[in-house]
Each structure stands twice: as structure tokens, then as C-alpha cells.
Design a protein around this motif. Sequence first.
Motif, PDB file in Angstrom:
ATOM      1  N   GLY A 205       1.534   1.910  -2.721  1.00  0.00           N
ATOM      2  CA  GLY A 205       1.435   3.032  -1.789  1.00  0.00           C
ATOM      3  C   GLY A 205       0.773   2.641  -0.481  1.00  0.00           C
ATOM      4  N   GLY A 206      -0.224   1.757  -0.551  1.00  0.00           N
ATOM      5  CA  GLY A 206      -0.895   1.309   0.667  1.00  0.00           C
ATOM      6  C   GLY A 206       0.035   0.532   1.573  1.00  0.00           C
ATOM      7  N   ILE A 207       0.813  -0.380   0.969  1.00  0.00           N
ATOM      8  CA  ILE A 207       1.784  -1.153   1.756  1.00  0.00           C
ATOM      9  C   ILE A 207       2.823  -0.227   2.383  1.00  0.00           C
ATOM     10  N   ALA A 208       3.318   0.740   1.587  1.00  0.00           N
ATOM     11  CA  ALA A 208       4.349   1.658   2.080  1.00  0.00           C
ATOM     12  C   ALA A 208       3.832   2.487   3.248  1.00  0.00           C
ATOM     13  N   ALA A 209       2.658   3.106   3.067  1.00  0.00           N
ATOM     14  CA  ALA A 209       2.119   3.979   4.108  1.00  0.00           C
ATOM     15  C   ALA A 209       1.754   3.178   5.363  1.00  0.00           C
ATOM     16  N   THR A 210       1.193   1.983   5.179  1.00  0.00           N
ATOM     17  CA  THR A 210       0.826   1.152   6.327  1.00  0.00           C
ATOM     18  C   THR A 210       2.062   0.720   7.110  1.00  0.00           C
ATOM     19  N   SER A 211       3.121   0.388   6.396  1.00  0.00           N
ATOM     20  CA  SER A 211       4.370   0.000   7.063  1.00  0.00           C
ATOM     21  C   SER A 211       4.894   1.135   7.921  1.00  0.00           C
ATOM     22  N   ILE A 212       4.820   2.348   7.389  1.00  0.00           N
ATOM     23  CA  ILE A 212       5.295   3.512   8.149  1.00  0.00           C
ATOM     24  C   ILE A 212       4.448   3.709   9.407  1.00  0.00           C
ATOM     25  N   VAL A 213       3.123   3.583   9.259  1.00  0.00           N
ATOM     26  CA  VAL A 213       2.243   3.755  10.413  1.00  0.00           C
ATOM     27  C   VAL A 213       2.566   2.719  11.496  1.00  0.00           C
ATOM     28  N   TYR A 214       2.807   1.487  11.072  1.00  0.00           N
ATOM     29  CA  TYR A 214       3.077   0.429  12.049  1.00  0.00           C
ATOM     30  C   TYR A 214       4.393   0.655  12.779  1.00  0.00           C
ATOM     31  N   MET A 247      -4.315  -0.113   5.794  1.00  0.00           N
ATOM     32  CA  MET A 247      -4.036  -0.725   4.498  1.00  0.00           C
ATOM     33  C   MET A 247      -5.133  -0.402   3.496  1.00  0.00           C
ATOM     34  N   VAL A 248      -6.381  -0.587   3.916  1.00  0.00           N
ATOM     35  CA  VAL A 248      -7.506  -0.299   3.012  1.00  0.00           C
ATOM     36  C   VAL A 248      -7.578   1.190   2.703  1.00  0.00           C
ATOM     37  N   GLY A 249      -7.475   2.008   3.741  1.00  0.00           N
ATOM     38  CA  GLY A 249      -7.600   3.451   3.547  1.00  0.00           C
ATOM     39  C   GLY A 249      -6.494   4.038   2.684  1.00  0.00           C
ATOM     40  N   PHE A 250      -5.252   3.659   2.967  1.00  0.00           N
ATOM     41  CA  PHE A 250      -4.133   4.206   2.193  1.00  0.00           C
ATOM     42  C   PHE A 250      -4.123   3.686   0.756  1.00  0.00           C
ATOM     43  N   PHE A 265       4.387   8.197  -6.430  1.00  0.00           N
ATOM     44  CA  PHE A 265       5.762   7.926  -5.998  1.00  0.00           C
ATOM     45  C   PHE A 265       6.348   9.129  -5.263  1.00  0.00           C
ATOM     46  N   LYS A 266       6.010  10.332  -5.738  1.00  0.00           N
ATOM     47  CA  LYS A 266       6.506  11.532  -5.061  1.00  0.00           C
ATOM     48  C   LYS A 266       5.919  11.646  -3.656  1.00  0.00           C
ATOM     49  N   VAL A 421      12.071   3.086  -2.482  1.00  0.00           N
ATOM     50  CA  VAL A 421      12.595   1.913  -1.762  1.00  0.00           C
ATOM     51  C   VAL A 421      13.686   2.332  -0.781  1.00  0.00           C
ATOM     52  N   ASN A 422      14.590   3.226  -1.215  1.00  0.00           N
ATOM     53  CA  ASN A 422      15.656   3.703  -0.328  1.00  0.00           C
ATOM     54  C   ASN A 422      15.097   4.235   0.978  1.00  0.00           C
ATOM     55  N   LEU A 423      14.143   5.144   0.862  1.00  0.00           N
ATOM     56  CA  LEU A 423      13.625   5.822   2.046  1.00  0.00           C
ATOM     57  C   LEU A 423      12.784   4.904   2.911  1.00  0.00           C
ATOM     58  N   LEU A 424      11.878   4.163   2.276  1.00  0.00           N
ATOM     59  CA  LEU A 424      10.976   3.330   3.062  1.00  0.00           C
ATOM     60  C   LEU A 424      11.718   2.210   3.773  1.00  0.00           C
ATOM     61  N   LEU A 425      12.581   1.508   3.051  1.00  0.00           N
ATOM     62  CA  LEU A 425      13.281   0.382   3.657  1.00  0.00           C
ATOM     63  C   LEU A 425      14.218   0.849   4.766  1.00  0.00           C
TER      64      LEU A 425
END
Length: 756
Positions: A205-214, A247-250, A265-266, A421-425
Motif C-alpha cells: 500500500g505504501g508503494i502504491a500510494a507513494t507512486s500515485i503521489v509522485y 513512503m514512510v507515512g503511507f 486492497f479496497k 494492479v489494473n488501476l495503479l499501473l
Amino acid sequence: MVLFLHQTLNNTVMEIFYMGIVGFLFLLAIFDLMVGVSNDAVNFLGSAVGAKVAKFRTIIIVAAVGVLCGAMFSNGMMTIARNGIYHPEYFGFIDVLTICLAVMVTDVILLDIFNSLGLPTSTTVSMVFELLGGAFAIALIKTLGDDSLAMGDLLNTSKALSVIMGIFVSVAIAFFFGAVVQWISRLIFTFNYKPRMKYLIGIFGGIAATSIVYFILIKGLKDSAFMTADNKAWVQQHTLMILACCMVGFTLLMQVLHWLKINVFKVIVLLGTFALAMAFAGNDLVNFVGVPLAGYAAYTEYATMGGGNPDFLMTALNSPAKTPFFFLFAAGVVMIIALVTSKKAQNVIKTSVDLSRQDEGDEMFGSSMAARSLVRGAMNLSNAVVRYTPEPVRRWVDKRFSQDEMVLENGAAFDLVRASVNLLLASLLIALGTSLKLPLSTTYVTFMVAMGTSLADRAWGRESAVFRITGVMSVVGGWFLTAGAAFTACFLVALLMYHTGAVGMVLMIALVIFLLIRSNRRYRAKMLVEHEDDLFRRILSCEDKAEAWALLREHSVKSLSESLDYASNAYMRLTNGVLNEDLKQVRKSAALTKDQKEKLKRLRRKELVALRRIDLSLAMEKNTWFHVQSNCCEQFYYTLKRATEPCVEHLENNFSPLPKSYAEEFVPVRNLLDHLINRVRRMIESGDYSNAQAMTETADSLRSNIQALRTAQEFRIHDSETNIKAGLIYLTLLAESQELLASTMKLMRASNRFQN
């Protein structure tokens, strides 16, 4: 003085005319926004709704906020429509206005044609190639009239090439990374992902949320309309610090949410829905309003600096786009209205979901030779890889991909891991393209990511792979068709309007208005057809086996009724056409028969899938009667096909008609058979089989009458005075009538046993 007033009046009239053209461009932009969001909403709604992560209303709200934010962050993309394809300093105001109008007119015409043919299209691909086609037409005229100009001076070929390559390369990249990322994710979480969430979900979740922020915030904000130079500089200088903190916060936040019994996941899927909706609006807004805004900017420059000269050069369009915040906000509001009110957006199980669902469903596409070859090649490659893979590694991978304990929400097409994965990628790829100012096709990036993840998830089994690959190839083929058609059509429209001037523009506007009205009517008709088989979708999403059986019975009654109705209509048209020498009626019967074959294949495949949703013992009990029903419906098709083909040939060759004596003895029998078919249809629809025995006795009597006519006709054919060709046609009608009667009665008995 009179000449001056005349010239001033002419300039005023033309300025009003040009203003009307710009206004019409904005009207077309609103139409494109409404249609575009309605058509593409499934791109960012499909995964969330397909995985059943929340109520539909909640998902719509999240997506609406994302769309509004994306619209306000899309300012940088508007440059593509201003100077991304051509160099405006070589084009006069009338040239730019012609290109813009040609692009918007062509876009509407192409949408109408592609929708009529049922072919896939992309607003991004069409916009880029329309701009290229229109600019090429005007550039060609200019270079022919001025030897000092070269095509390379007028067209921004390097930028156009990078845009085109960006669109098509993104398709392959999306598919590849979709497959790779999903394969790794599935190895980590498996299909029974809940036990693996204990320690891994926080990091994921941290990787996913951080990627979106970036990619969404840092990359998107730098081009937004309200970011100052100081803010941009601060964000650029502190990017690493922002990412580390996120990354740390999420990661901590997601882990805490998991400890609080919240399905992370939701949360990720909803976050991904927001991100993809935002990326969609930020990237696709240029497809809808970029060209009208370029036309508006050109008109503003002409009105303030052009001095009434329509050939005033549009050098000002080389400056960065500074779209007023009002336009971006208004476009976002229009997109939200379309998203909330669109009936199509609410029907979320679309092509991409059907092609990527984990289990078998209604396969929308048929089989093609290319798909069959690819499947065979892939199987051979897979077998070779398996042969050289160590046995322990193979067993371990197979265990990680075991679907025996798959966790699926009620009625979901795939699980939350794949939806994430569908949505994030997809959102990351689109956001990256947006940050590079490359107008990717959100429709096809999203589609290809979904196809890649479904392939990695082994959702394409041997029973469905050939159909799904055919579907993917059909969509990909549509992109290339869109590109060629968009370039050619806009090239011709721009040439026509350039040489005909205001008259040509007005005629094109009238044509577009006509096509918009016609497209709207066809769209409503298409929606009615798409909603015809909601019953099957309800069966697929139903978890209660008793309810699924009730729905399957209802579906069976509907399909059998339609088959009997087809048999009655085709039979009456055929016989009336032969007796009256009406070739048109016989051809209508042939057309009905041709359509029926594919329809029967789809129905049988759907109901076989639906049989798997009911109790196993009940399915085994009803299985025989289900196949008997299906075979009877297929027999209708083959019977009428055998009867129709010689009749068409007979009438096309103008052979002798059937004698009146044949008609006098055949029509009463024909009418009785048609009456019997419709009685059986009403019996199946009502579910009341109490008169089945009386119906059987009537059918036996009718069968005897037809057999007597057949025997008499066989004797007639040997008479030298009988026309052999007409006699054989009549004998064919009698024989196939008897077969039609037998199939109808067999269908009645099978339906009775299946339903009761």
C-alpha cells in the motif's frame, strides 16, 4: 468613404462568422466531452465495480473528484493542439480555423461511422491523426503555392512522430508491464491473499500510494493553471524528501488500517480509481477541448492584432497554453455530469471486463485463424519452458497460482489484487505520458493493462484463450484503422473547406448536425440491444444456486421463444416468397437464417456457462434436456437453410413458378404448421404444458398430411408433364416442413422436461 464602409462591413460580417465557427467548435467540444466520458467511464470504473470494492455511488463520487482534479491539472497538454503537430507561425488565421473545424467535423463523422460499424475507436488516436491530416492538407497547398516553403518547415514532424510512437508503444508497454507486475504480485499474494496481508500489505500500500503521489500530484501539479514558479521550484528541489515522507507515512497508515480490520486492497482500488479518473481527465481533456481552445486562441489573436486580415500569421500559438481556469473547471463539471447521468457508465461490465474475467463468461468475440495460430504457438512455447524448468520450481509456482482457494467478492469478475494492479499501473502509465505531454490513449492503455494482468493470472484458459485473443486483436486492429481513417478523412475535409470557403464550412456544419441527431438515435437503439441480455449478467453475478436456477429457466424460456419466433417468421417469408415469386421475401428469409447461426452459438455458450452456476445434481439432471433444446433450435436453422438456398437459386434464375395446384394444397398445411409453432411458443412462454398431449395429436395428424403430400409429389415428378425444377422445389418445401414440425414438437417435450 463608401469603399471604406463596405470593407468595414465585410470585415464585421466575417468576424461574426468566424466567431460563430469558434462557438460551434465549443458546442462540438461539449458533445465530445459527454460522449467521451460515457464511452470511456468503464476505463476507470471497471476494475472497482468489477471487483465489488464498494457501493456504486461511492465509486462514482471518488471518480468524479478525480475527474475534476484531472481537468484542472491538464493545462500543459493543450500545447499539443496548438503547436504539437504543425508550426503555427507559417499558418494564417483562416488556415488554423480550417484545420480546427476540419478536425472536429471529422471526429464526429468518424464516431458516427465507427459506431455504425461496431468497430473500436480512440479519441486520442483520432485527434492526433486528424490534426496531422488537416495540417498536412493545408501545408501541401502552401508548399505548392510557395517554392520557398518546405513540408518540414510547416509540420512539426519530430513532435508528431513522438506523439504517434508514444500512442502505439504505450500499448505494448502497458501489456508487458501489466503481465509482469501482476505475475510478481500473484506470486507474492497468491489467490488466497488474505493470510499474506499480515506483513506485506503495508509495504504494498505504501508503494502504491507513494507512486500515485509522485506521478499524479508532483508531475501533474507542475503544469496546473494555479501553480506559481516558486511552488514548482520548491516541489522540484524537495521531491526526494516528499517521496520518502510519503513512503514512510503511507506504509504505516496502510498497516494500521489493516490492523483495524479494514481491507487495504479496497482502499488501494478506490485510490487507484481516483488516480485513473484523474489521469483520464488530465490526458483526454485535450482530445475534447484542445482543438476548440486552439481555435479560440487563434480567433482572439486575429480579433485583437489581425486587423481583419484572415491570412494574419498565428505566431502567438507558439507560446505556452494559458487556458483560463474557468474553461478547465467547466470541462470538469461537464465530464462529471456525463459520468453521473450516463446510463452506459452504469453498465460497467464491458468488453475489457468480459475479456479479463477470471472464469469463463459470455465470450463476446468469435475465433480467428490468427488467434488460433497464436494460441498454438504460445502453448508450444509454454511447453518448452515447462520442460526446462526444474520440477520443484514448477510445483512452487503452480501452488502460488492455485485457484482452489480464490477469494472473490460476491459476483466479482476478478479479485482485489488484480483490480489494484489494473488501476495503479494504468494510472501511472497514463500520468507518466501526461507529464511528458504525450497524449496516450487512456482507453487502450487501460485495456492492455487489463489484458496483461489477466494473461498473467491464467484467466485465459484453453477454452477461452482463442476468443479473448481474437477480441484483443479486433481492438488493436481498430486502432490502426482509426489512425488511417482519421488522417485521410480530415485531409479531404480540410481540402474541401479550404477551396469552398465559408460555403463549404456551413455545409460541413449542417452535415455534422445531421450526423449528431442520427448518432443519438442509433445510440439509444444500441443501448436497448446491449441491455437485452441483462438476465445472463444477473446469472453470472448470482451466488444463490436456487436463484441462479430460476434465472436460467427464465433465460431459457426467452431464448426458446426467440428461436420459435425466428422459425415462424423465416418459414412464412420463405413460403410466401416462393409461392408469389417474390425474391425479396426469400432473401429476407435467408438474412434471418444467416443472423441466427451466430446468435445460436452465443446463446448455447452463455447457457452452458450459466448451468455451472446451479446445483451440480440439478445440472446433471437437466443437462440432457438442455442439449436437446439447443439441438432443436440449431435444427431450425439447418432446416430453413436447406429450404432457402434452392429457393433463392430458383427465383434468381427466373425458373418456372410453382403451379397453382401446388399452392392450393400446400397453403392450408403451411398455415397449420405456422399456427402450431406459435402455439408451442406461447406454451413455453406461459409454462403451462397441460395441453401438450392434445398438441402432440394435432402434430401427428399434420405430419401424416404432409407425408401424404410428399408421396403424391414423388409420383408427380415422374410424370413427363411435371416441371422438374418446380416439382423439386415443392418437394423440398414439404420435406423441410416435416423436419420443422418434428423439431418443434421435440423442442416442446424437451422444454417441458427442462422447466418442470
